[in-house]
Scaffold this motif. Sequence first.
Motif, PDB file in Angstrom:
ATOM      1  N   LEU A 177       0.800  -1.224   0.000  1.00 55.96           N
ATOM      2  CA  LEU A 177       0.000   0.000   0.000  1.00 55.96           C
ATOM      3  C   LEU A 177       0.832   1.273   0.000  1.00 55.96           C
ATOM      4  O   LEU A 177       0.281   2.364  -0.167  1.00 55.96           O
ATOM      5  CB  LEU A 177      -0.891   0.034   1.258  1.00 55.96           C
ATOM      6  N   ILE A 178       2.127   1.157   0.193  1.00 59.58           N
ATOM      7  CA  ILE A 178       2.948   2.334   0.474  1.00 59.58           C
ATOM      8  C   ILE A 178       3.157   3.187  -0.773  1.00 59.58           C
ATOM      9  O   ILE A 178       3.602   2.704  -1.813  1.00 59.58           O
ATOM     10  CB  ILE A 178       4.325   1.932   1.037  1.00 59.58           C
ATOM     11  N   GLN A 179       2.860   4.474  -0.634  1.00 61.03           N
ATOM     12  CA  GLN A 179       3.149   5.468  -1.677  1.00 61.03           C
ATOM     13  C   GLN A 179       4.031   6.536  -1.052  1.00 61.03           C
ATOM     14  O   GLN A 179       3.612   7.222  -0.111  1.00 61.03           O
ATOM     15  CB  GLN A 179       1.858   6.105  -2.195  1.00 61.03           C
ATOM     16  N   SER A 180       5.239   6.670  -1.528  1.00 62.25           N
ATOM     17  CA  SER A 180       6.137   7.664  -0.956  1.00 62.25           C
ATOM     18  C   SER A 180       6.123   8.946  -1.783  1.00 62.25           C
ATOM     19  O   SER A 180       5.951   8.922  -3.001  1.00 62.25           O
ATOM     20  CB  SER A 180       7.562   7.120  -0.845  1.00 62.25           C
ATOM     21  N   VAL A 181       6.292  10.053  -1.082  1.00 63.19           N
ATOM     22  CA  VAL A 181       6.374  11.383  -1.695  1.00 63.19           C
ATOM     23  C   VAL A 181       7.607  12.063  -1.097  1.00 63.19           C
ATOM     24  O   VAL A 181       7.682  12.258   0.113  1.00 63.19           O
ATOM     25  CB  VAL A 181       5.126  12.231  -1.408  1.00 63.19           C
ATOM     26  N   THR A 182       8.566  12.391  -1.944  1.00 63.05           N
ATOM     27  CA  THR A 182       9.818  12.985  -1.472  1.00 63.05           C
ATOM     28  C   THR A 182       9.801  14.483  -1.705  1.00 63.05           C
ATOM     29  O   THR A 182       9.512  14.951  -2.812  1.00 63.05           O
ATOM     30  CB  THR A 182      11.024  12.341  -2.178  1.00 63.05           C
ATOM     31  N   PHE A 183      10.127  15.238  -0.657  1.00 69.76           N
ATOM     32  CA  PHE A 183      10.036  16.699  -0.698  1.00 69.76           C
ATOM     33  C   PHE A 183      11.404  17.383  -0.756  1.00 69.76           C
ATOM     34  O   PHE A 183      11.513  18.517  -1.202  1.00 69.76           O
ATOM     35  CB  PHE A 183       9.272  17.199   0.533  1.00 69.76           C
ATOM     36  N   ARG A 184      12.434  16.713  -0.252  1.00 68.19           N
ATOM     37  CA  ARG A 184      13.782  17.293  -0.159  1.00 68.19           C
ATOM     38  C   ARG A 184      13.783  18.613   0.605  1.00 68.19           C
ATOM     39  O   ARG A 184      14.647  19.467   0.390  1.00 68.19           O
ATOM     40  CB  ARG A 184      14.412  17.457  -1.543  1.00 68.19           C
ATOM     41  N   ASP A 185      12.816  18.755   1.470  1.00 69.11           N
ATOM     42  CA  ASP A 185      12.687  19.965   2.280  1.00 69.11           C
ATOM     43  C   ASP A 185      11.903  19.592   3.537  1.00 69.11           C
ATOM     44  O   ASP A 185      10.770  19.105   3.454  1.00 69.11           O
ATOM     45  CB  ASP A 185      11.966  21.064   1.500  1.00 69.11           C
TER      46      ASP A 185
END
Length: 431
Positions: free
Chosen positions: A322-330
């Motif tokens: 189920l995992i959805q990652s969102v990377t912000f670098r902030d």
Amino acid sequence: MWQEKIAYYDELAPFVTEAEARVKPYFETIEATAEFNQYRVLESFKKHKVSDFHFNPTTGYGYDDMGRDTLESIYADVFGADLALCRPQIISGTHAIGIALFGVLLPGDELLYITGKPYDTLEEIVGIRGDGRGSLKELGVGYDTVELKDDEIDVETVIARIRPETKLVGIQRSKGYANRRSIPVQEIGDAIAKIKAAHPHVFVFVDNCYGEFVETIEPTHVGADLMAGSLIKNPGGGLAKTGGYIAGTKKLVERCSFRMTTPGIGSEAGPSLYSLQEMYQGFYMAPHTVAQALKGAHLTASLLGLLGFETDPHYTTPRTDLIQSVTFRDRDKMIAFCQSIQMASPVNAHALPVPAYMPGYEDDVIMAAGTFIQGSSIELSADGPLRAPYTAYVQGGLTYAHVKVALMLALSQLRTKELVTFDRDKISQKL
């Protein structure tokens, strides 16, 4: 229309429409998987003649708990295992995994994790973090790890690394808080077959958290000797209030039952209290609920990708968890996003999550989880450790509609804070 009540709806609507159109073709496969898994669950309920008396509670020692025993037979049946434990006394996925590891491993044995370093909460169980009290390391159990190679299990290195004292090979199906892909069940099965051909003496354990019912097969269908998971994730269907399960071969599950209670008692005791109806109904609902969450994950990847965020997996990628990652670098953007998801929750929407220490984690964690059940990962949540590259892990969603609405509300909050733009030209420049 309800959409018009959302701030900046006119600017956001074209992105939502496009994002949803892009993922609709993938929903057919998700529905087909849900239907197949629903059939498996229904057939097992019929086979074991589930009746209303199976929901009756037991107290005290819990001897002769027919509801509990039948539910465990259903878990074993559906997951292709010899035996299963499914108990409210198992408080989390980490607890279930701990029972499995301590149940199988003895002093002088070695645990070899072959999907890289395990999930944060397992590090103190193994003994590679903390003071080691109560850990496998304190008991004299060795530990080693093999990193993934190009995001796949490096079978050749694993086979070369296995020693006579290597008793248990550990696989983490879901990426958890790691920046890697999750491992599909068939790939797990292929690796197991090659490893056991070279080293028949080893057992294979799979951390199955977040993976149940995402595919039509589970790790125990393809050769895993043991697997474990949490009922406030996929198999509880959003209804189970607590609990965990362990499933696998008769020999290993019996050993786990001795660790869960005591030798000589094993699985014979353990009252179900008032948990059985929700555990049965949750397992029945799980294929559908997981499908709703998967649709939401595809939409999350599609919509946030259009708005310039780094998302993994890509919205076109078949799922195994189920995992959805969102990377912000902030750091600040990550915190603001999680807070926005909290504001779009049905429970505690007024609360403001902040990064803080959580037991079992090395870094401070921010956790947005406005859920009916505390910590439930099958309900919509967004969380992650505050460490570079500042990735939030979005999972769950009891209904696709909630995920869609929550994303719109969260993005409108980010737009108010000027942390996201709905200007396509500016997004293109960013990319």
